[in-house]
Design a protein around this motif. Structure first.
Motif, short mmCIF file in Angstrom:
data_model
loop_
_atom_site.label_atom_id
_atom_site.label_comp_id
_atom_site.label_asym_id
_atom_site.label_seq_id
_atom_site.Cartn_x
_atom_site.Cartn_y
_atom_site.Cartn_z
N ARG A 8 7.24 12.82 13.15
CA ARG A 8 7.07 13.17 14.46
C ARG A 8 7.58 11.82 15.27
N PRO A 9 7.13 10.52 14.93
CA PRO A 9 7.89 9.56 15.58
C PRO A 9 9.28 9.37 15.38
N ALA A 10 9.71 9.78 14.06
CA ALA A 10 11.17 9.52 13.91
C ALA A 10 11.85 10.50 14.73
N SER A 11 11.20 11.79 15.04
CA SER A 11 11.84 12.77 15.85
C SER A 11 12.05 12.35 17.36
N TYR A 12 10.85 11.95 17.84
CA TYR A 12 10.73 11.20 19.17
C TYR A 12 11.88 9.95 19.57
N CYS A 13 11.90 9.18 18.45
CA CYS A 13 12.61 7.92 18.53
C CYS A 13 14.16 7.99 18.22
N GLY A 14 14.70 9.37 17.71
CA GLY A 14 15.83 9.48 17.18
C GLY A 14 16.29 8.88 15.92
N VAL A 15 15.18 8.60 15.13
CA VAL A 15 15.95 7.75 13.87
C VAL A 15 15.60 8.90 12.66
N PHE A 16 15.73 8.31 11.29
CA PHE A 16 15.75 8.81 10.15
C PHE A 16 14.21 8.35 10.02
N GLY A 17 13.23 9.58 9.29
CA GLY A 17 11.93 9.09 8.91
C GLY A 17 11.61 9.88 7.71
N PHE A 18 11.44 9.11 6.57
CA PHE A 18 11.49 9.76 5.21
C PHE A 18 10.12 9.62 4.79
N LYS A 19 9.41 11.11 4.43
CA LYS A 19 8.17 10.96 3.90
C LYS A 19 8.31 11.48 2.44
N PRO A 20 8.40 10.42 1.48
CA PRO A 20 8.46 10.97 0.10
C PRO A 20 7.54 12.15 -0.40
N THR A 21 7.46 12.48 -1.76
CA THR A 21 6.63 13.39 -2.29
C THR A 21 5.26 12.51 -2.30
N PHE A 22 4.14 13.10 -1.87
CA PHE A 22 3.01 12.50 -2.14
C PHE A 22 2.96 11.83 -3.22
N GLY A 23 2.45 10.47 -3.40
CA GLY A 23 2.31 9.64 -4.43
C GLY A 23 3.49 8.85 -4.97
N THR A 24 4.52 9.09 -4.28
CA THR A 24 5.57 8.39 -4.72
C THR A 24 5.57 6.50 -4.55
N LEU A 25 4.85 6.19 -3.71
CA LEU A 25 4.68 4.68 -3.75
C LEU A 25 3.05 4.27 -3.60
N SER A 26 2.69 3.48 -4.19
CA SER A 26 1.28 3.16 -4.30
C SER A 26 0.71 2.49 -3.01
N CYS A 27 -0.52 3.16 -2.80
CA CYS A 27 -1.00 2.78 -1.35
C CYS A 27 -1.93 1.69 -1.57
N ASP A 28 -2.04 0.92 -2.51
CA ASP A 28 -2.79 -0.25 -2.98
C ASP A 28 -2.62 -1.01 -1.91
N GLY A 29 -3.63 -1.53 -1.13
CA GLY A 29 -3.70 -2.51 -0.09
C GLY A 29 -3.14 -2.00 1.44
N VAL A 30 -3.16 -0.46 1.35
CA VAL A 30 -2.91 0.21 2.43
C VAL A 30 -4.29 0.84 2.83
N LYS A 31 -4.93 0.83 4.18
CA LYS A 31 -6.11 1.48 4.51
C LYS A 31 -6.24 2.90 4.28
N PRO A 32 -7.02 3.44 3.73
CA PRO A 32 -6.74 4.93 3.38
C PRO A 32 -7.58 5.73 4.60
N PHE A 33 -6.89 6.78 5.07
CA PHE A 33 -7.38 7.69 6.05
C PHE A 33 -7.88 8.91 5.24
N ALA A 34 -7.12 9.56 4.76
CA ALA A 34 -7.26 10.87 3.84
C ALA A 34 -6.51 10.68 2.57
N ALA A 35 -7.24 10.41 1.64
CA ALA A 35 -6.36 9.82 0.17
C ALA A 35 -5.71 10.96 -0.37
N SER A 36 -5.99 12.13 -0.11
CA SER A 36 -4.98 13.29 -0.82
C SER A 36 -3.77 13.72 0.04
#
Lengths: 423, 423
Positions: free
Chosen positions: A170-198
């Protein structure tokens, strides 16, 4: 060399190897852009207190992100900068004991962490201070508000965010840039505050599809992703979820533009219908998000409910009132539809083209827009890429997202790179 | 009332409501047990610095874990105790800014956190100081060493651990207690140090199946799980993974005992063969674990590789050398086999009975045994419960695990509770 907003990471690496650029040139260029644009855009929660070190054990230009300035969302730990998780003060820390895994991975690849970008409160809906770089009276979207805006404003070529519902696309669309969400689990979320782990997925914004691809290859140690000659043989199905939401004219136009570009590149537009079970995923995503967030933020809620934004409190209380059975129902439906969608991807289409958002960035800074068109895809864990597509009726950017099956990120990026080369 | 190791949580709640027990009685009883047994067992990394408060807004006995002393593995954050992540000193923190979500959830349910139990290094193989309570010359297993030992030694009725390969089921088998790893994703891992994000699962140990069930209902806000009259109509398939690993005589005996108890309870033993694709999951688990651990521990490795245990360094380096393509292959195989196994569970069996470990707890404290019989099940995300089953040739406990399909935890626990009632 002359640095400008069109510079790609690959070109900079070439310049470094040839000696026509110095390792900190891009950093200084970005620092100047920030100085100029930040008073209006307000994308940053904190800037790096000093020039970061480059890996001492590698040669100039020998790691793929050497000297590339990067923004990271302020729900990601670093040792040298404070973290606020978008709380605007009621909870913060002067710095973590260790960097998040992503930060170490970026540094190993030679990236220079420019600073922490503004997040909404715990990456949910309460907005931060950031303005849309294309029109400061409009939201940049959220929750990865600062990262999208910083890239769009030319302050950094690359910035990281997370998506739990629609916080990258959504922000990528609003701001006119590429925004990439890879397949779930591609990068480790260690050290990222969880919101909804799955659901929580680290992703990145860039102004160039080449940089999206370079970053993917760097972080996964995968081979480069070259553009193809054309998109002959690529089957594209057009389907937004939920389908019962009428598309706004600006979104229809963005999809039509994207369709035309796909056709011009040789892709085949094929019919695609997804049944009511896919529609139901939008509600299932809300259930999973509320249930898991009420768990992950249990301690924050316990101590700070009175200071939290009302929408976050409502979500947590909704999650606390959600039965485990209802949560399981949503999880089971997700598993089943992941399998069903995999069959669709192997038999009917290679790529799905879908709406990214409901239209242009809404006016005002008191909300960040609706993630409705992203919820089902995020729940399914599939890779999604926002392509800037057209201008809306107010002249603001409108994007579309393209989607592939889980773990077909490389195919998705290759299609996108080919499409952009031919457009 | 007289407290003893046979007391169940439900009985204690009844005593509290009837006024025959006081809210801190069990705490004091456990504190005395710890004083007596800890010099030999060494299950604890830290003990609570003071008597924890009970929720002020609830009445005595009105929340399901009211006054229940609980141990938590020392990779789980608390504000009031130091954390070492099993590093024995090279990395530690005096306490976290907030409690892990699990700790808040336990406290809301009235549980009293007794202390932090010993973990192997980052929940991998390098052992801590803990001895097996049944024979101090033997390992308690790992990585949830202290939690399993503390429960087995009667120090607490309930303790929490995590499983990424076999870190709940194996120590439960070695220590002769129930160990429950619920379906992946049941409890939030917020505030728990990640090792392999798609495998890490919070679970718990107890001496009574009733307490395993009570805890599940409490933490998921699900209805109580009553025992059935018998197990008529329950189909049990017997299959350990990998099958090409010859079962030790002690394990064969434990499985035979369990089979007999199932038959006596009215269950039907049905033939079950799982093809070679299930065998391959053992290797896929190793790939996923190495790849994800090398990501999640990137910052720890960057700073502390020289102080890390050799096995952990080897695993991280193996993960760093693993290609993204190989990782994807393992993830795809997992998804596929989860679906296939769901069909097996709906068509052929209700419960799978399998080996928990290779036999009795091995001699010595320099290793924690092999998780081989747990790897495939953990990768599949299915709920697994260790049942103490028999004594091995050296008189040590030998367990078996029973397994249900994902999200059929309630069914699994109901079968186990019925089985124990009838045994």
């Amino acid at each position: 060399m002359t640095l400008d907003p069109h510079l790609t990471i690959e070109n900079y690496q070439t310049a470094l190897k040839e000696g026509s650029a110095e390792p900190y040139d891009w950093w200084h260029y970005c620092a100047a852009c920030i100085e100029k644009r930040e008073p209006e855009v307000q994308a940053w929660e904190a800037l790096a207190p000093r020039l970061p070190a480059l890996p001492s054990e590698v040669d100039v230009g020998s790691v793929p992100l050497y000297g590339v300035p990067v923004g990271i969302k302020d729900i990601i730990d670093t040792t040298d900068m404070p973290i606020t998780w978008g709380t605007r003060g009621y909870l913060s820390s002067p710095g973590a004991q260790l960097n998040a895994a992503l930060v170490t991975l970026l540094e190993e690849n030679g990236a220079l962490i420019m600073g922490k970008t503004v997040s909404t409160e715990f990456a949910y809906f309460t907005p931060g201070k950031t303005h849309n770089p294309h029109d400061p009276t409009r939201t940049p979207g959220g929750s990865s508000s600062g990262s999208a805006a910083a890239v769009a404003a030319g302050m950094v070529p690359l910035a990281f965010g997370t998506q739990t519902a629609g916080s990258m696309i959504r922000p990528a669309s609003y701001c006119g840039v590429f925004g990439f969400k890879p397949t779930f689990g591609t990068l480790s979320c260690d050290g990222v505050k969880p919101f909804a782990a799955s659901l929580d997925t680290l992703g990145w914004f860039a102004r160039h599809i080449d940089d999206v691809c370079t970053t993917f290859s760097a972080l996964t140690k995968a081979p480069p992703i070259p553009a193809l000659d054309n998109l002959k043989g690529v089957r594209v199905g057009i389907r937004s979820l939920p389908v019962d939401e009428p598309l706004a004219p600006d979104v229809k136009q963005a999809l039509a533009n994207a369709q035309e570009r796909f056709e011009n590149a040789g892709a085949e537009i094929v019919p695609l219908s997804l049944d009511a079970r896919y529609e139901a995923l939008v509600e299932h995503q809300k259930v999973v998000m509320a249930y898991e967030a009420s768990q992950a933020l249990a301690s924050e809620y316990h101590h700070y409910a009175a200071q939290m934004g009302i929408k976050l409190v409502e979500l947590i209380e909704e999650g606390r009132a959600t039965s485990f059975e209802r949560y399981i129902e949503a999880k089971r439906a997700t598993s089943q539809m992941q399998q069903t969608l995999s069959q669709v991807f192997s038999e009917q289409v290679d790529i799905i083209l879908a709406a990214s958002a409901q239209g242009e960035a809404p006016k005002g800074l008191d909300a960040t827009g609706d993630p409705i068109y992203c919820r089902a895809w995020t729940l399914l864990g599939v890779p999604c890429l926002n392509l800037p597509s057209s201008q809306g009726s107010a002249g603001m950017p409108v994007g579309v997202q393209i989607i592939a099956d889980r773990w077909q990120d490389k195919k998705l990026l290759q299609v996108a790179r080919t499409l952009m080369k031919m457009s």
